[in-house]
Design an enzyme around this catalytic site. Structure first.
Site, PDB file in Angstrom:
ATOM      1  CB  VAL A  32      -0.931   0.024   1.241  1.00  0.00           C
ATOM      2  CG1 VAL A  32      -1.948   1.144   1.115  1.00  0.00           C
ATOM      3  CG2 VAL A  32      -1.603  -1.311   1.443  1.00  0.00           C
ATOM      4  CB  SER A  33       0.861   4.295   0.206  1.00  0.00           C
ATOM      5  OG  SER A  33       1.317   5.621   0.094  1.00  0.00           O
ATOM      6  CD1 TRP A  34       7.886   5.081   1.317  1.00  0.00           C
ATOM      7  CD2 TRP A  34       7.682   3.109   2.359  1.00  0.00           C
ATOM      8  NE1 TRP A  34       9.131   4.694   1.736  1.00  0.00           N
ATOM      9  CE2 TRP A  34       9.042   3.491   2.371  1.00  0.00           C
ATOM     10  CE3 TRP A  34       7.314   1.910   2.957  1.00  0.00           C
ATOM     11  CZ2 TRP A  34      10.028   2.716   2.972  1.00  0.00           C
ATOM     12  CZ3 TRP A  34       8.295   1.123   3.542  1.00  0.00           C
ATOM     13  CH2 TRP A  34       9.630   1.536   3.548  1.00  0.00           C
ATOM     14  CB  THR A  44       1.606   2.171  -4.809  1.00  0.00           C
ATOM     15  OG1 THR A  44       2.995   2.481  -4.726  1.00  0.00           O
ATOM     16  CG2 THR A  44       1.401   1.011  -5.759  1.00  0.00           C
TER      17      THR A  44
END
Length: 337
Positions: free
Chosen positions: A68-70, A94
């Site tokens: 998720v994301s980073w 992401t």
């Protein structure tokens, strides 16, 4: 693999919504949650090596990865150099790193510091602006997120930011061999939706699912997303990995031939039973779970053992288009190819 500065407890709502039969491994990267701050700065490549060491300690040879994301960037970095360890890949909210369409400058400025994790009132105030989606209209969701999120270390937070600075997957993301599911919200101020569409175009075996929510949709729209994730993870023979074989005879779709560098594509699925065939990328049945278990061993068998095992478990689900050579281990003439 979670977002920047986010502890593993934040994913609990998504984990609870999953089918209990799906085993989940969550962890805090160094400097977040209960993990100690590292002595040196880790880049994504170093963190990916740490993940492999963690899997070795836990006794897992192959996993499905969700980032998720980073954490989605870390998931890409793990899947590319370790294709045998990563069977399927799920990327949520992401992008491709340095070379991506940037988010809202005001939202990006607010995540430059870990203040939102230290001040729950400030988190509730800015959550709708930086995360979008349901956070804009339902402030109680922001309060729930603020209660679940806790900052492990301010130094660890900046280590995470510095570790991802300048990183990008744009030059090799098209080489990812894993089946990939891309999940993205249509109201994401931090990572615009166009980044998901770019990744969908670049990753060969990818599917894109757009949900009506924001950056934290994995938690705020957990029920909807888990339905998509479960279908992706339980799809029969959806994942293939490339095994570097030693020099040996390779079985092709129609007949046998000797090509030492030719890679073999073997499905890896726990749902298969003994005697069931596995479909390869061309729709032919080429192996059985017995071969999968053999080839999943860490200590590689010798070439003659591999050859005998391959002959023993080969599934005869198609008729060869040319007669089989007289000698079992000889290659057919070139004109027969």
């Amino acid at each position: 693999m979670n977002g920047i500065g986010v502890n593993l407890e934040v994913l609990q709502q998504f984990v609870d919504a999953l089918d209990p039969a799906i085993e989940v491994i969550c962890f805090d990267v160094p400097g977040t949650g209960d993990s100690p701050v590292p002595l040196i700065l880790y880049r994504f490549s170093g963190l990916a090596r740490l993940v492999t060491q963690m899997l070795d300690q836990l006794g897992y040879q192959q996993i499905d990865v969700l980032g998720v994301s980073w954490g989605g960037a870390l998931a890409q970095q793990f899947a590319f150099p370790y294709p045998v360890r990563c069977r399927r890949l799920i990327l949520v909210s992401t992008g491709t790193g340095a070379f991506m369409v940037p988010g809202n400058p005001a939202a990006l400025a607010k995540i430059a510091t870990p203040r939102r994790y230290l001040d729950p009132a400030y988190m509730a105030q800015i959550a709708g602006e930086i995360y979008g989606g349901k956070m804009r209209m339902r402030p109680e969701l922001a309060h729930e997120f603020a209660r679940a999120a806790r900052l492990g270390s301010g130094l660890g937070y900046f280590y995470q930011m510095l570790g991802g600075m300048g990183w990008t997957s744009i030059f090799w993301i098209h080489k990812l061999p894993q089946p990939t599911l891309i999940l993205h919200g249509d109201d994401d101020p931090l990572v615009p939706l166009v980044n998901a569409k770019i990744m969908h175009r670049l990753i060969p075996r990818s599917k894109l699912y757009i949900f009506h929510d924001g950056h934290l949709g994995l938690g705020t729209s957990a029920w909807e997303i888990t339905q998509v994730v479960e279908k992706f993870l339980t799809a029969p023979c959806a994942g293939y990995v490339v095994h570097p074989f030693p020099k040996k005879t390779v079985f092709t779709l129609d007949f046998r031939r000797c090509d030492p560098p030719f890679p073999a594509f073997l499905p890896r699925s726990r749902s298969l039973q003994d005697g069931d065939g596995c479909l390869d990328h061309d729709g032919f049945s080429i192996c059985s779970p017995s071969a999968i278990r053999l080839l999943s061993r860490s200590d590689w068998p010798t070439p003659d053992v591999l050859l005998r095992a391959s002959e023993a478990v080969l599934v005869n689900s198609f008729t060869p288009s040319v007669p089989e050579p007289a000698s079992k281990h000889d290659c057919p003439p070139k004109h027969d190819r």
